[in-house]
Scaffold this active site. Sequence first.
Site, PDB file in Angstrom:
ATOM      1  N   CYS A 165       5.487  -3.686  -6.406  1.00 12.09           N
ATOM      2  CA  CYS A 165       4.277  -4.949  -6.500  1.00 12.09           C
ATOM      3  C   CYS A 165       4.586  -5.613  -4.843  1.00 12.09           C
ATOM      4  CB  CYS A 165       4.816  -5.625  -7.607  1.00 12.09           C
ATOM      5  SG  CYS A 165       3.686  -6.886  -7.812  1.00 12.09           S
ATOM      6  N   HIS A 181       4.668  -1.897 -12.161  1.00 10.78           N
ATOM      7  CA  HIS A 181       6.119  -2.304 -12.253  1.00 10.78           C
ATOM      8  C   HIS A 181       6.584  -0.998 -13.240  1.00 10.78           C
ATOM      9  CE1 HIS A 181       6.792  -6.516 -10.701  1.00 10.78           C
ATOM     10  NE2 HIS A 181       5.281  -6.507 -10.628  1.00 10.78           N
ATOM     11  N   GLU A 224       9.411  -0.466 -13.428  1.00  6.96           N
ATOM     12  CA  GLU A 224      10.700  -0.965 -13.884  1.00  6.96           C
ATOM     13  C   GLU A 224      10.705  -1.656 -15.590  1.00  6.96           C
ATOM     14  OE1 GLU A 224       9.145  -2.648 -11.755  1.00  6.96           O
ATOM     15  OE2 GLU A 224       9.508  -4.736 -12.258  1.00  6.96           O
TER      16      GLU A 224
END
Length: 235
Positions: free
Chosen positions: A107, A210, A212
């Site tokens: 990001c 993202h 994660e």
Amino acid sequence: MRPLIGLSPGFDLKDENVTMRPGYLRCVELAGGLPVVLPAAEDPAVLAEVMARCDGFLFTGGPDVDPALYGEERLNDTVFVSPLREKTEFPLFRAALATGKPILGVCRGIQLINAALGGTLVQDIASQRPGCLPHRQEKPGTEPSHFVTLSPGTPLARLLRAERLAVNSFHHQAVKTPAAPLLVNALSEDGLIEALSMPGHPWLLAVQWHPELMPGAEHSRRLFAAFVQACRGEK
Ligand code: MN
């Protein structure tokens, strides 16, 4: 021993507490790495030791990169810059790049890497790319909101063994002109750049989504696994 992976921290606005979203730590750990939050080292000797000890670096999400870095004025009120983050993260990135150790950007990470290497950013997708999809999704980050197409033969396409991914999206800025040393690896359906690599660097990948927040997605697992494996010194 697990490879030691340094994560760039954020800072909260009020009292500058160091912040770190747990998903980054968890995904690095699940992939077999040992995550540590990097210090904002101002002493060059400390910075050098941090660089020597870590086996790889993850540049995390966060506020906008200061447009001054790519020679522009702040476009409007949507552009939010953290001076402390700017001051601490750019030296970390430059030092990390100089080590040649693996780097993953997420990001803000892709935007930071692009701007630090001489590229430019779309400061506000809604006003500068009015035809674009909403890239700030309302749904939780565990759910995808748009597709990206991987450019065939690029490092990310090879690593993920895919042509198209369903990804989440929490950005209002994007890479405009990629920096000369960087290669576009993925585009969203509306043509925004969503992933970059650096040919000639041993292992550098940056994504606009993202991973994660989607630890269950196969493409997230593969990306973190490949990153940690590279940090271990394996191909
Ligand atoms: Mn997006």
